[in-house]
Design a protein around this motif. Sequence first.
Motif, PDB file in Angstrom:
ATOM      1  N   UNK A 111      34.088  50.360  38.168  1.00 42.66           N
ATOM      2  CA  UNK A 111      35.945  49.758  39.363  1.00 42.66           C
ATOM      3  C   UNK A 111      36.607  48.912  38.298  1.00 42.66           C
ATOM      4  N   UNK A 112      37.518  49.865  37.254  1.00 43.26           N
ATOM      5  CA  UNK A 112      38.348  48.563  36.381  1.00 43.26           C
ATOM      6  C   UNK A 112      39.477  47.663  37.575  1.00 43.26           C
ATOM      7  N   UNK A 113      39.605  48.299  38.352  1.00 42.69           N
ATOM      8  CA  UNK A 113      40.730  47.108  39.994  1.00 42.69           C
ATOM      9  C   UNK A 113      39.280  46.282  40.465  1.00 42.69           C
ATOM     10  N   UNK A 114      38.746  46.351  41.405  1.00 46.03           N
ATOM     11  CA  UNK A 114      37.844  46.221  41.628  1.00 46.03           C
ATOM     12  C   UNK A 114      37.005  44.772  40.755  1.00 46.03           C
ATOM     13  N   UNK A 115      36.657  45.404  39.485  1.00 45.55           N
ATOM     14  CA  UNK A 115      36.657  44.138  38.064  1.00 45.55           C
ATOM     15  C   UNK A 115      37.086  43.176  38.244  1.00 45.55           C
ATOM     16  N   UNK A 116      38.352  43.268  38.392  1.00 48.39           N
ATOM     17  CA  UNK A 116      39.977  42.611  37.292  1.00 48.39           C
ATOM     18  C   UNK A 116      39.839  41.996  38.654  1.00 48.39           C
ATOM     19  N   UNK A 117      39.973  42.638  40.256  1.00 49.86           N
ATOM     20  CA  UNK A 117      40.321  41.306  40.864  1.00 49.86           C
ATOM     21  C   UNK A 117      40.003  40.410  40.965  1.00 49.86           C
ATOM     22  N   UNK A 118      37.934  40.491  41.379  1.00 53.92           N
ATOM     23  CA  UNK A 118      37.040  40.484  41.795  1.00 53.92           C
ATOM     24  C   UNK A 118      37.492  38.767  40.746  1.00 53.92           C
ATOM     25  N   UNK A 119      37.021  39.429  39.101  1.00 52.64           N
ATOM     26  CA  UNK A 119      37.178  37.985  38.421  1.00 52.64           C
ATOM     27  C   UNK A 119      39.005  37.435  38.767  1.00 52.64           C
ATOM     28  N   UNK A 120      39.506  37.949  39.117  1.00 55.65           N
ATOM     29  CA  UNK A 120      40.818  36.752  39.067  1.00 55.65           C
ATOM     30  C   UNK A 120      40.601  35.412  39.997  1.00 55.65           C
ATOM     31  N   UNK A 121      40.160  36.353  40.850  1.00 56.43           N
ATOM     32  CA  UNK A 121      39.873  35.599  42.208  1.00 56.43           C
ATOM     33  C   UNK A 121      38.997  35.044  42.477  1.00 56.43           C
ATOM     34  N   UNK A 122      37.757  34.496  41.405  1.00 51.63           N
ATOM     35  CA  UNK A 122      37.111  33.735  41.239  1.00 51.63           C
ATOM     36  C   UNK A 122      37.286  32.522  39.938  1.00 51.63           C
ATOM     37  N   UNK A 123      38.634  32.907  39.178  1.00 54.82           N
ATOM     38  CA  UNK A 123      38.905  32.108  38.748  1.00 54.82           C
ATOM     39  C   UNK A 123      39.599  31.537  39.169  1.00 54.82           C
ATOM     40  N   UNK A 124      40.342  32.167  40.088  1.00 53.21           N
ATOM     41  CA  UNK A 124      41.578  30.698  41.124  1.00 53.21           C
ATOM     42  C   UNK A 124      40.601  30.566  41.934  1.00 53.21           C
ATOM     43  N   UNK A 125      39.255  30.247  42.507  1.00 59.35           N
ATOM     44  CA  UNK A 125      38.780  29.332  43.575  1.00 59.35           C
ATOM     45  C   UNK A 125      38.648  28.248  42.353  1.00 59.35           C
ATOM     46  N   UNK A 126      37.952  28.774  41.411  1.00 56.88           N
ATOM     47  CA  UNK A 126      37.474  27.430  39.707  1.00 56.88           C
ATOM     48  C   UNK A 126      38.598  26.766  39.878  1.00 56.88           C
ATOM     49  N   UNK A 127      39.975  27.584  39.278  1.00 59.12           N
ATOM     50  CA  UNK A 127      41.142  26.511  38.918  1.00 59.12           C
ATOM     51  C   UNK A 127      41.953  26.048  40.065  1.00 59.12           C
ATOM     52  N   UNK A 128      41.869  26.222  41.005  1.00 60.45           N
ATOM     53  CA  UNK A 128      42.227  24.693  42.258  1.00 60.45           C
ATOM     54  C   UNK A 128      40.894  23.996  43.104  1.00 60.45           C
TER      55      UNK A 128
END
Length: 215
Positions: free
Chosen positions: A90-107
């Motif tokens: 599921x491309x949308x699920x994967x994209x959202x998961x990666x985006x969320x993980x990256x935002x977590x690390x950025x903060x």
Amino acid sequence: MDGMLDIFSKTEFISICVQNPRLQKDDLWYTHVDYEICLHTNSMCFRKKTSCVRRRYSEFVWLRHCLEQNALIIEIPKLPPWNPFFSLRNTEQVTQRMKGLQEFLEIVLQTPLLLSDSRLHLFLQSDLSISKMERCVLGKSSYTVAEAIQRSNSGYISRMDDKASCDSDCESSSSSSSSGLGLNVDTPTQGSPISFVLSDPELLSSHSVTQRAAH
């Protein structure tokens, strides 16, 4: 113009990217997804200026818990929610998961107080498992945090772990022999029989996590 470039080159930056999801097969029945975390920085807080490691969602959960314990006065950013129906297809699920993980690390990386946590650095710049990271931070490993980071992916840490395990086995064997506990397996013993239970915390934790779909 040259002056502006000099100022820009001296500006501290930390760039983080979560990418390249990959399905890992644990055994015949269980699988999980891990992600490549690439870091590029000129910050003095980091021993290595560029690094790439792979981490899974459950390791992000562990990291957040560690940071939360270490920085009680700081609100730690949330991770993307766990999804029992997560699928790599599921491309949308994967994209959202990666985006969320990256935002977590950025903060997290924008919070100076959190940058002092050794577990964060091991998470981002070493290939140690959770149990090995915890032992390393507590000084219970045969290598330091700096060595684990600097020599990540070189095979050095594995050799040190093997040596430590061998030394421990030899010491245990010597101790058992000198104390009279080195009995032959066929030697009868008095008293009630002893039952042996395998209870590796890391394996039990991994098993509980991998029972959920694709983590």
